[in-house]
Design a protein around this motif. Sequence first.
Motif, PDB file in Angstrom:
ATOM      1  N   THR A  19     -32.630  88.684 105.071  1.00  0.00           N
ATOM      2  CA  THR A  19     -33.529  89.227 106.073  1.00  0.00           C
ATOM      3  C   THR A  19     -34.036  90.610 105.653  1.00  0.00           C
ATOM      4  O   THR A  19     -35.215  90.926 105.834  1.00  0.00           O
ATOM      5  N   PHE A  20     -33.163  91.332 105.102  1.00  0.00           N
ATOM      6  CA  PHE A  20     -33.549  92.670 104.646  1.00  0.00           C
ATOM      7  C   PHE A  20     -34.637  92.585 103.600  1.00  0.00           C
ATOM      8  O   PHE A  20     -35.621  93.317 103.638  1.00  0.00           O
ATOM      9  N   PHE A  21     -34.452  91.642 102.663  1.00  0.00           N
ATOM     10  CA  PHE A  21     -35.435  91.519 101.592  1.00  0.00           C
ATOM     11  C   PHE A  21     -36.765  90.999 102.125  1.00  0.00           C
ATOM     12  O   PHE A  21     -37.828  91.433 101.690  1.00  0.00           O
ATOM     13  N   VAL A  22     -36.748  90.122 103.064  1.00  0.00           N
ATOM     14  CA  VAL A  22     -37.990  89.627 103.670  1.00  0.00           C
ATOM     15  C   VAL A  22     -38.687  90.766 104.411  1.00  0.00           C
ATOM     16  O   VAL A  22     -39.908  90.948 104.289  1.00  0.00           O
ATOM     17  N   GLU A  23     -37.935  91.520 105.152  1.00  0.00           N
ATOM     18  CA  GLU A  23     -38.527  92.656 105.881  1.00  0.00           C
ATOM     19  C   GLU A  23     -39.070  93.683 104.899  1.00  0.00           C
ATOM     20  O   GLU A  23     -40.134  94.275 105.119  1.00  0.00           O
ATOM     21  N   LEU A  24     -38.357  93.887 103.804  1.00  0.00           N
ATOM     22  CA  LEU A  24     -38.822  94.823 102.782  1.00  0.00           C
ATOM     23  C   LEU A  24     -40.122  94.326 102.157  1.00  0.00           C
ATOM     24  O   LEU A  24     -41.062  95.108 101.956  1.00  0.00           O
ATOM     25  N   ILE A  25     -40.220  93.046 101.875  1.00  0.00           N
ATOM     26  CA  ILE A  25     -41.435  92.498 101.273  1.00  0.00           C
ATOM     27  C   ILE A  25     -42.588  92.613 102.267  1.00  0.00           C
ATOM     28  O   ILE A  25     -43.701  92.983 101.902  1.00  0.00           O
ATOM     29  N   ILE A  26     -42.352  92.299 103.526  1.00  0.00           N
ATOM     30  CA  ILE A  26     -43.406  92.428 104.549  1.00  0.00           C
ATOM     31  C   ILE A  26     -43.835  93.888 104.658  1.00  0.00           C
ATOM     32  O   ILE A  26     -45.031  94.187 104.722  1.00  0.00           O
ATOM     33  N   PHE A  27     -42.880  94.792 104.646  1.00  0.00           N
ATOM     34  CA  PHE A  27     -43.208  96.217 104.719  1.00  0.00           C
ATOM     35  C   PHE A  27     -44.057  96.631 103.522  1.00  0.00           C
ATOM     36  O   PHE A  27     -45.053  97.339 103.670  1.00  0.00           O
ATOM     37  N   LEU A  28     -43.680  96.166 102.340  1.00  0.00           N
ATOM     38  CA  LEU A  28     -44.449  96.512 101.139  1.00  0.00           C
ATOM     39  C   LEU A  28     -45.841  95.895 101.185  1.00  0.00           C
ATOM     40  O   LEU A  28     -46.819  96.538 100.772  1.00  0.00           O
ATOM     41  N   ILE A  29     -45.963  94.664 101.700  1.00  0.00           N
ATOM     42  CA  ILE A  29     -47.291  94.042 101.829  1.00  0.00           C
ATOM     43  C   ILE A  29     -48.148  94.839 102.815  1.00  0.00           C
ATOM     44  O   ILE A  29     -49.320  95.136 102.549  1.00  0.00           O
ATOM     45  N   PHE A  32     -49.105  97.973 101.140  1.00  0.00           N
ATOM     46  CA  PHE A  32     -50.136  97.731 100.141  1.00  0.00           C
ATOM     47  C   PHE A  32     -51.494  97.511 100.807  1.00  0.00           C
ATOM     48  O   PHE A  32     -52.507  98.046 100.369  1.00  0.00           O
ATOM     49  N   VAL A  33     -51.522  96.740 101.876  1.00  0.00           N
ATOM     50  CA  VAL A  33     -52.770  96.478 102.608  1.00  0.00           C
ATOM     51  C   VAL A  33     -53.310  97.791 103.188  1.00  0.00           C
ATOM     52  O   VAL A  33     -54.504  98.080 103.096  1.00  0.00           O
ATOM     53  N   MET A  34     -52.422  98.574 103.763  1.00  0.00           N
ATOM     54  CA  MET A  34     -52.871  99.867 104.307  1.00  0.00           C
ATOM     55  C   MET A  34     -53.401 100.749 103.183  1.00  0.00           C
ATOM     56  O   MET A  34     -54.406 101.440 103.346  1.00  0.00           O
ATOM     57  N   TRP A  35     -52.705 100.736 102.049  1.00  0.00           N
ATOM     58  CA  TRP A  35     -53.089 101.566 100.913  1.00  0.00           C
ATOM     59  C   TRP A  35     -54.451 101.146 100.368  1.00  0.00           C
ATOM     60  O   TRP A  35     -55.261 101.990 100.014  1.00  0.00           O
ATOM     61  N   LYS A  36     -54.710  99.849 100.285  1.00  0.00           N
ATOM     62  CA  LYS A  36     -55.947  99.353  99.701  1.00  0.00           C
ATOM     63  C   LYS A  36     -57.073  99.175 100.717  1.00  0.00           C
ATOM     64  O   LYS A  36     -58.247  99.326 100.350  1.00  0.00           O
TER      65      LYS A  36
END
Length: 172
Positions: A19-29, A32-36
């Motif tokens: 769950t942590f890794f899924v939440e981390l990936i969603i956070f990074l996505i 990334f979307v906010m950044w781009k």
Amino acid sequence: MRIMQLAEEGGNPLLPNATFFVELIIFLIVLFVMWKVILPPIQKVLKDRYDMVQKTIDDNRAASERFAQAKEKHAETLAEARAESGKIRDDARGRGQAVLDEFRQRAQAEADDVRQAGEQQLAAQREQILGELRAQVGGLSSTLATRVVGEEVRNPAMVDEYVGGLSRQGGA
């Protein structure tokens, strides 16, 4: 509570699960979307606003310099205008004084002419009156001599000559 469940199940509560890794990936996505997607328009707006503020500052600085230059030019022009008006005023005073002097000279010349004409007229009248008096003095002196002597004086020319000699002695 979750930690307790994991501890009872035999898992290490310090190790992350999936769950942590899924939440981390969603956070990074999302990051990334906010950044781009979201951050570039915001940065563009901020940069445009910064450029506009900088341009306004530069325009204000340039306007201040132009104002200072215009103020200097105005002061110089005003000083030149004052100097020129002083010259014009001095020239006008000089011309006015010259005109006054010319009118005074004309008036003095006219007064001298009138005085001289009056003196000539008075001299002519004086000579005329003296001539008339001389002419009358002979007759009057003959009449007076006749009254004083008691007899009529026979030679009035002699009396006129005597009176003429007296007038020459008095005039000389």
